[in-house]
Design a protein around this motif. Sequence first.
Motif, PDB file in Angstrom:
ATOM      1  N   TRP A 135       0.820  -1.204   0.000  1.00 50.12           N
ATOM      2  CA  TRP A 135       0.000   0.000   0.000  1.00 50.12           C
ATOM      3  C   TRP A 135       0.854   1.254   0.000  1.00 50.12           C
ATOM      4  O   TRP A 135       1.859   1.336   0.698  1.00 50.12           O
ATOM      5  N   SER A 136       0.416   2.249  -0.765  1.00 46.15           N
ATOM      6  CA  SER A 136       1.011   3.579  -0.684  1.00 46.15           C
ATOM      7  C   SER A 136       0.527   4.233   0.606  1.00 46.15           C
ATOM      8  O   SER A 136      -0.334   3.701   1.312  1.00 46.15           O
ATOM      9  N   SER A 137       1.061   5.395   0.894  1.00 50.13           N
ATOM     10  CA  SER A 137       0.554   6.162   2.040  1.00 50.13           C
ATOM     11  C   SER A 137      -0.864   6.633   1.742  1.00 50.13           C
ATOM     12  O   SER A 137      -1.239   6.807   0.587  1.00 50.13           O
ATOM     13  N   TRP A 138      -1.649   6.851   2.779  1.00 48.15           N
ATOM     14  CA  TRP A 138      -2.987   7.388   2.603  1.00 48.15           C
ATOM     15  C   TRP A 138      -2.895   8.814   2.070  1.00 48.15           C
ATOM     16  O   TRP A 138      -2.051   9.590   2.494  1.00 48.15           O
ATOM     17  N   GLN A 139      -3.779   9.160   1.158  1.00 47.25           N
ATOM     18  CA  GLN A 139      -3.913  10.541   0.703  1.00 47.25           C
ATOM     19  C   GLN A 139      -4.586  11.336   1.825  1.00 47.25           C
ATOM     20  O   GLN A 139      -5.226  10.763   2.704  1.00 47.25           O
ATOM     21  N   PRO A 140      -4.484  12.658   1.807  1.00 46.92           N
ATOM     22  CA  PRO A 140      -5.173  13.451   2.844  1.00 46.92           C
ATOM     23  C   PRO A 140      -6.689  13.235   2.772  1.00 46.92           C
ATOM     24  O   PRO A 140      -7.234  12.908   1.728  1.00 46.92           O
ATOM     25  N   TRP A 141      -7.355  13.472   3.893  1.00 46.66           N
ATOM     26  CA  TRP A 141      -8.812  13.383   3.935  1.00 46.66           C
ATOM     27  C   TRP A 141      -9.402  14.442   3.021  1.00 46.66           C
ATOM     28  O   TRP A 141      -8.917  15.566   2.954  1.00 46.66           O
TER      29      TRP A 141
END
Length: 115
Positions: free
Chosen positions: A4-10
């Motif tokens: 998994w990549s890092s989560w994008q901002p909310w």
Amino acid sequence: DGYWSSWQPWTPCSATCGDGVRRRIRSCIGPLYGGRRCNGDDYESLLCSEEKCEHCNTHQCPIDGYWSSWQPWTPCSATCGDGVRQRIRSCIGPFYEGRICNADDHESLLCKEKC
């Protein structure tokens, strides 16, 4: 295997008042050479009333005023000759900076009683 990549901002809240949702996504990188796909979801959603949405939807949606039912007509104001009958209604609200009722809160009718 994929990872998994890092989560994008909310995302911003989907509504400016009342109930709304914020989302974020991530991407599965790979897999390569027959590896396995990432395990888990590629998105998350939060209702804006949850803790992570504390800065989202901090106020109620405006509710415009609305009319009550008309009250019954009053008896004729004259017992003999020309008179007037009236009825009224009330504006309920508005709430949370909604708009006030638009139109008259009373009606009148001419009436004539026999002498």
